[in-house]
Motif scaffolding. Structure first.
Motif, short mmCIF file in Angstrom:
data_model
loop_
_atom_site.label_atom_id
_atom_site.label_comp_id
_atom_site.label_asym_id
_atom_site.label_seq_id
_atom_site.Cartn_x
_atom_site.Cartn_y
_atom_site.Cartn_z
N THR A 117 7.10 71.81 28.96
CA THR A 117 6.02 71.76 29.95
C THR A 117 4.98 70.74 29.49
N VAL A 118 4.69 69.76 30.34
CA VAL A 118 3.78 68.67 29.98
C VAL A 118 2.71 68.53 31.08
N LEU A 119 1.47 68.36 30.66
CA LEU A 119 0.35 68.09 31.56
C LEU A 119 0.08 66.59 31.57
N VAL A 120 0.13 65.99 32.76
CA VAL A 120 -0.16 64.56 32.92
C VAL A 120 -1.40 64.42 33.79
N VAL A 121 -2.38 63.66 33.29
CA VAL A 121 -3.67 63.55 33.97
C VAL A 121 -4.06 62.09 34.15
N GLY A 122 -4.69 61.80 35.27
CA GLY A 122 -5.37 60.52 35.47
C GLY A 122 -6.81 60.82 35.87
N SER A 123 -7.77 60.24 35.17
CA SER A 123 -9.18 60.50 35.49
C SER A 123 -9.99 59.25 35.21
N GLU A 124 -10.95 58.97 36.10
CA GLU A 124 -11.74 57.74 35.97
C GLU A 124 -13.18 57.94 36.39
N VAL A 125 -14.09 57.32 35.62
CA VAL A 125 -15.49 57.16 36.02
C VAL A 125 -15.77 55.66 36.04
N HIS A 126 -15.83 55.10 37.23
CA HIS A 126 -16.11 53.67 37.39
C HIS A 126 -17.59 53.39 37.66
N SER A 127 -18.26 54.34 38.31
CA SER A 127 -19.54 54.06 38.94
C SER A 127 -20.60 53.54 37.98
N GLY A 128 -20.60 53.98 36.73
CA GLY A 128 -21.62 53.57 35.80
C GLY A 128 -21.46 52.16 35.27
#
Length: 339
Positions: A140-151
């Motif tokens: 079982t693997v958790l794959v994540v994509g997350s981004e903060v561009h605004s700053g």
């Protein structure tokens, strides 16, 4: 001989900040307007974190992951490994994978891998997880994509070609080994072309030009710390590479474009998605776009879109789903999935 397993997605989740930024809200900041932005990108609004608030790259990933875990019907400690894709980590180091591991409250000390493939990051991460599961290393693997561009965007007329496009958000997927034949991830396809690396890039500060050099120069015209994009050049390459990598996935598995039930492209620009849709002769019902609401969220865009498509009932059991991305690097990738 290795007994190759199959990997399937058993749960998706997503999270976006509450703060909605419309095109009209950008008009006082730069020479732009709602019609100009929509005509060129298809974007009506995007989400930005509130500076100093609780949302960061890792905390948004945590919220998306918690939703994915709930949808999958598993517990946190059922997860064996984390793959975290982002170009905007909380810190220069350590990477956000370990922060996600801590925030989710794992009792066991599982590994956390950070990858940097920008807009293709989630599909690259999906491929990594798929290989781990197929070889039996993890279940079982958790794959994540997350981004903060605004700053880190230039909210002036000078930077409008980039700043109107990008938004903040996160998406997550739980992959698990399956015994179902012909189900799950059928294949993944990864490519890069480094000769065009600086056509879409953030050049500095970097190890080639450390922060003290910027402070010493104190040059207001030095804007290398803002993202740069050669828009027309990127667009022309994107429409070619998107089609190539989708076709590659179809041919390897003996399918044609007509067999696709749902295409979820990276949400780079609605005009790119529409061009690909027209070239492949796909109806509106077989292509999912949500860039109108969220802008380009880079590594988060595909899992965010896939999670929403599932919630809306637009992806169903047995569907042939194609994920495809193109972005900085240049990198491009696809995954073909039998849901």
């Amino acid at each position: 001989m290795i007994d190759m397993k199959s990997a399937k997605i058993i749960g998706m989740g997503h999270y976006v900040p509450d703060n909605v930024v419309t095109n009209q809200q950008l008009e006082p900041l730069m020479d732009t307007n709602d019609a100009w932005i929509q005509e060129r990108t298809g974007i009506k609004e995007r989400r930005h974190i509130v500076p100093g608030g609780e949302d960061t790259t890792s905390t948004m990933a945590t919220k998306a992951s918690q939703m994915a875990i709930e949808k999958a019907g598993i517990q946190v400690d059922d997860i064996d490994f984390i793959v975290f894709a982002t170009l905007s980590p909380d810190y220069y180091f350590p990477g956000p994978g370990v922060m996600l591991q801590q925030q989710l409250g794992f009792k066991k000390e599982i590994g956390a891998l950070d990858i940097r493939n920008q807009c293709s990051g989630f599909v690259y991460g999906l491929s990594v997880a798929d290989q781990f599961i197929k070889t039996g290393m993890y279940k079982t693997v958790l794959v994540v994509g997350s981004e903060v561009h605004s700053g880190g965007l230039d909210f002036t007329t000078r930077g409008r070609g980039v700043s109107v496009i990008f938004g903040d958000g996160a998406g997550a997927a739980i992959l698990q080994v399956t015994e179902e034949k012909g189900k799950g991830i059928l294949s993944t396809h990864l490519h890069s072309e480094g000769q065009h690396a600086e056509e879409l890039a953030l050049i500095g500060p970097a190890t080639t030009d450390w922060v003290p050099n910027y402070i010493e120069r104190n040059d207001a015209e030095d804007i290398r710390y803002y993202p740069y994009m050669n828009g027309n050049f990127v667009f022309k390459h994107a429409v070619v590479r998107f089609q190539q990598v989708i076709q590659e996935a179809l041919e390897q598995n003996g399918y044609q474009a007509d067999d696709i039930d749902m295409l979820i492209p990276h949400q780079a620009n609605l005009r790119i998605s529409q061009f690909i849709q027209k070239q492949m002769n796909l109806t509106d019902e077989r292509v999912f776009n949500n860039i109108q609401k969220y802008g380009n969220t880079t590594a988060a865009s595909i899992p965010l879109a896939l999670s929403e498509a599932l919630e809306e009932g637009k992806v169903k059991a047995g569907d042939l789903v194609c994920l495809a991305a193109f972005g900085s690097g240049f990198t491009w990738a696809s995954a073909l999935i039998r849901w």
